[in-house]
Write a protein that holds these residues in place. Sequence first.
Motif, PDB file in Angstrom:
ATOM      1  N   MET A  98      34.716   9.559 103.932  1.00  0.00           N
ATOM      2  CA  MET A  98      34.901   8.359 103.111  1.00  0.00           C
ATOM      3  C   MET A  98      35.058   7.121 103.983  1.00  0.00           C
ATOM      4  SD  MET A  98      37.126   9.476  99.826  1.00  0.00           S
ATOM      5  CE  MET A  98      38.418  10.289 100.726  1.00  0.00           C
ATOM      6  N   LEU A  99      35.757   7.256 105.092  1.00  0.00           N
ATOM      7  CA  LEU A  99      35.909   6.135 106.023  1.00  0.00           C
ATOM      8  C   LEU A  99      34.537   5.645 106.476  1.00  0.00           C
ATOM      9  CD1 LEU A  99      37.562   4.321 108.028  1.00  0.00           C
ATOM     10  CD2 LEU A  99      37.471   6.250 109.602  1.00  0.00           C
ATOM     11  N   LYS A 100      33.677   6.565 106.835  1.00  0.00           N
ATOM     12  CA  LYS A 100      32.342   6.187 107.311  1.00  0.00           C
ATOM     13  C   LYS A 100      31.501   5.558 106.212  1.00  0.00           C
ATOM     14  CE  LYS A 100      32.206   9.849 110.738  1.00  0.00           C
ATOM     15  NZ  LYS A 100      31.609  11.141 111.075  1.00  0.00           N
ATOM     16  N   THR A 101      31.485   6.155 105.027  1.00  0.00           N
ATOM     17  CA  THR A 101      30.612   5.639 103.980  1.00  0.00           C
ATOM     18  C   THR A 101      31.154   4.397 103.296  1.00  0.00           C
ATOM     19  OG1 THR A 101      31.568   7.150 102.352  1.00  0.00           O
ATOM     20  CG2 THR A 101      29.575   7.872 103.479  1.00  0.00           C
ATOM     21  N   GLU A 102      32.465   4.311 103.095  1.00  0.00           N
ATOM     22  CA  GLU A 102      33.034   3.178 102.371  1.00  0.00           C
ATOM     23  C   GLU A 102      33.331   1.987 103.268  1.00  0.00           C
ATOM     24  OE1 GLU A 102      36.540   4.417 100.316  1.00  0.00           O
ATOM     25  OE2 GLU A 102      35.426   5.694  98.928  1.00  0.00           O
ATOM     26  N   TRP A 103      33.549   2.197 104.547  1.00  0.00           N
ATOM     27  CA  TRP A 103      34.089   1.124 105.371  1.00  0.00           C
ATOM     28  C   TRP A 103      33.241   0.817 106.598  1.00  0.00           C
ATOM     29  CZ3 TRP A 103      37.880  -1.265 102.910  1.00  0.00           C
ATOM     30  CH2 TRP A 103      38.648  -2.199 103.574  1.00  0.00           C
ATOM     31  N   GLU A 140      42.251   0.520 110.877  1.00  0.00           N
ATOM     32  CA  GLU A 140      43.647   0.384 110.454  1.00  0.00           C
ATOM     33  C   GLU A 140      43.739  -0.199 109.050  1.00  0.00           C
ATOM     34  OE1 GLU A 140      45.670  -1.829 113.479  1.00  0.00           O
ATOM     35  OE2 GLU A 140      45.463  -0.223 114.948  1.00  0.00           O
ATOM     36  N   GLN A 141      42.888  -1.170 108.743  1.00  0.00           N
ATOM     37  CA  GLN A 141      42.862  -1.745 107.397  1.00  0.00           C
ATOM     38  C   GLN A 141      42.466  -0.697 106.370  1.00  0.00           C
ATOM     39  OE1 GLN A 141      40.162  -5.035 107.612  1.00  0.00           O
ATOM     40  NE2 GLN A 141      41.635  -6.381 108.623  1.00  0.00           N
ATOM     41  N   TYR A 142      41.481   0.135 106.713  1.00  0.00           N
ATOM     42  CA  TYR A 142      41.049   1.166 105.772  1.00  0.00           C
ATOM     43  C   TYR A 142      42.142   2.200 105.551  1.00  0.00           C
ATOM     44  CZ  TYR A 142      38.506   4.721 103.321  1.00  0.00           C
ATOM     45  OH  TYR A 142      38.122   5.634 102.364  1.00  0.00           O
ATOM     46  N   TYR A 148      47.712   3.042 100.359  1.00  0.00           N
ATOM     47  CA  TYR A 148      48.541   2.222  99.475  1.00  0.00           C
ATOM     48  C   TYR A 148      47.812   1.564  98.304  1.00  0.00           C
ATOM     49  CZ  TYR A 148      52.033   2.779 103.074  1.00  0.00           C
ATOM     50  OH  TYR A 148      52.923   3.317 103.965  1.00  0.00           O
ATOM     51  N   GLU A 149      46.485   1.484  98.323  1.00  0.00           N
ATOM     52  CA  GLU A 149      45.769   0.753  97.280  1.00  0.00           C
ATOM     53  C   GLU A 149      44.728   1.583  96.528  1.00  0.00           C
ATOM     54  OE1 GLU A 149      44.242  -2.929  98.868  1.00  0.00           O
ATOM     55  OE2 GLU A 149      45.933  -3.043 100.255  1.00  0.00           O
ATOM     56  N   ARG A 150      44.090   2.517  97.203  1.00  0.00           N
ATOM     57  CA  ARG A 150      42.970   3.259  96.616  1.00  0.00           C
ATOM     58  C   ARG A 150      43.484   4.414  95.758  1.00  0.00           C
ATOM     59  NH1 ARG A 150      39.642   7.610  97.669  1.00  0.00           N
ATOM     60  NH2 ARG A 150      37.440   7.240  97.343  1.00  0.00           N
ATOM     61  N   CYS A 151      43.258   4.329  94.462  1.00  0.00           N
ATOM     62  CA  CYS A 151      43.660   5.410  93.557  1.00  0.00           C
ATOM     63  C   CYS A 151      42.634   6.536  93.627  1.00  0.00           C
ATOM     64  CB  CYS A 151      43.753   4.901  92.123  1.00  0.00           C
ATOM     65  SG  CYS A 151      45.128   3.797  91.873  1.00  0.00           S
ATOM     66  N   HIS A 152      43.110   7.752  93.616  1.00  0.00           N
ATOM     67  CA  HIS A 152      42.228   8.912  93.638  1.00  0.00           C
ATOM     68  C   HIS A 152      41.896   9.321  92.206  1.00  0.00           C
ATOM     69  CE1 HIS A 152      42.757   9.998  98.008  1.00  0.00           C
ATOM     70  NE2 HIS A 152      43.449   8.892  97.825  1.00  0.00           N
ATOM     71  N   LEU A 153      40.685   9.754  91.996  1.00  0.00           N
ATOM     72  CA  LEU A 153      40.217  10.081  90.655  1.00  0.00           C
ATOM     73  C   LEU A 153      41.016  11.211  90.011  1.00  0.00           C
ATOM     74  CD1 LEU A 153      36.368   9.904  91.214  1.00  0.00           C
ATOM     75  CD2 LEU A 153      37.811   8.249  90.028  1.00  0.00           C
ATOM     76  N   LYS A 154      41.357  12.211  90.794  1.00  0.00           N
ATOM     77  CA  LYS A 154      42.019  13.391  90.250  1.00  0.00           C
ATOM     78  C   LYS A 154      43.441  13.099  89.778  1.00  0.00           C
ATOM     79  CE  LYS A 154      42.729  18.247  91.345  1.00  0.00           C
ATOM     80  NZ  LYS A 154      42.579  19.277  92.372  1.00  0.00           N
ATOM     81  N   THR A 155      44.211  12.365  90.579  1.00  0.00           N
ATOM     82  CA  THR A 155      45.619  12.142  90.253  1.00  0.00           C
ATOM     83  C   THR A 155      45.891  10.776  89.637  1.00  0.00           C
ATOM     84  OG1 THR A 155      46.085  11.258  92.454  1.00  0.00           O
ATOM     85  CG2 THR A 155      46.396  13.636  92.132  1.00  0.00           C
TER      86      THR A 155
END
Length: 68
Positions: free
Chosen positions: A19-24, A41-43, A49-56
């Motif tokens: 996800m780090l590679k594809t999103e950032w 570090e920003q990612y 702290y900001e990215r909500c996961h679909l499952k939870t």
Amino acid sequence: MSRRGNCLDNACMENFCGMLKTEWIQRRKFTTIDEAREAIEQYIHYYDYERCHLKTKLTPHEKRCQCA
């Protein structure tokens, strides 16, 4: 850690790195190593702290606080 070749131990980290590679990372051009470090570090902060996961429907930080 388990035996060599057991991918389940690494699944969470492999998922995060993917996800780090594809999103950032692939969306940006870096001129220095320091810029790349700062972006990573920003990612990590964004992911925890900001990215909500679909499952939870929670961020990892919220999930850890809920379990504690």
